[in-house]
Write an enzyme that holds these catalytic residues in place. Sequence first.
Site, mmCIF file in Angstrom:
data_model
loop_
_atom_site.group_PDB
_atom_site.id
_atom_site.type_symbol
_atom_site.label_atom_id
_atom_site.label_comp_id
_atom_site.label_asym_id
_atom_site.label_seq_id
_atom_site.Cartn_x
_atom_site.Cartn_y
_atom_site.Cartn_z
ATOM 1 C CG ASP A 164 -1.656 -1.319 1.369
ATOM 2 O OD1 ASP A 164 -2.438 -1.644 0.474
ATOM 3 O OD2 ASP A 164 -1.433 -2.029 2.365
ATOM 4 C CG HIS A 192 -3.191 -5.202 3.365
ATOM 5 N ND1 HIS A 192 -2.779 -4.323 2.398
ATOM 6 C CD2 HIS A 192 -3.435 -6.375 2.735
ATOM 7 C CE1 HIS A 192 -2.770 -4.948 1.225
ATOM 8 N NE2 HIS A 192 -3.166 -6.198 1.419
#
Length: 338
Positions: A164, A192
Amino acid sequence: MAASGVKDPIRVVITGAAGQIAYSLIHQISSGDVFGKDQPIILHLLDITPMLGVLSGLVMEINDCSFPLIKEVVTTDSEQTAFTDVDVALFVGAMPRKEGMERKDLLTANVKIFKSQGLALEKFAKKAVKVLVVGNPANTNCFILAHYAQSIPRENFSCLTRLDHNRAKAQIASRLKVSPDTVKNVIIWGNHSSTQFPDVRSAKVTVDGAETAVFEAIKDDAWLKGDFVSTVQKRGAAVIAARKLSSAMSAAKAICDHMRDWWHGTKDNEWVSMGVISDGSYGIEKGLVFSYPVQIKNGSYSVVQGLAMDDWAQDLIEKTQKELVEEKNDAVKATSSE
């Protein structure tokens, strides 16, 4: 240290080793991109019994690459064999979410896997093992793993939010038409998942030789607080929609980035994002596996402290924390009902 200055090999276990992420990952680790060009490695490859044939083919390929650093490859479906004396444990394997599967079904399936692997880690791995959980839901799988491996220090557990982090850097770089390596100090807060908070309020970018704040360089607060955030949050789903498979090459690269920094350290005045066990920093529940900005030195990370919070950021951080608390509670329930 072995004779004549040659380092002793380290043992690195990869779970889900027959999968597509591992296929990209093994090459990068074996070529010295992660632990160093002078660090010999013994690979432990773990997967379920029906995948042992696939693993034997993988070993043929590893052999055919003639990697000088690979001293041995162990393939196994046994957790004891996989985790014995490992220095690094990369938990790539997990039960994937199948069509029609509820989140609690996914959690229940993964709790069984990570409870069993946590107990094996506790019993057989080195106490100094560095643990990275990749398989989703990564934060909560990491929480379960750590719960069942109590004698391993809490700071040795992490989950992957570097993918990410890299996605956020790439979005900023693309917008400004600069190289991603000119962007630093983005942050992924939280889970996440699609509730994560990609935060560039402290991020800097070098444009035409001058370092400036990302908000100043982009001059579009609406994009930075809107489309940028949602693009990073939903990037995994976008890749699946386009590729018909989940992120593999980019996930493997992020695993390598995460472990390289943890092994060798971050640059001065730079931080990266890691899911770690919360010590209460920024008001996050202690014990929750939460992504923070961290700096790393001598193999140890520390959470970057004192970053300013405004109401907008606080609200997004609270949302991702709430989801993680719910996930954790569901996972704990699933372990007690086994």
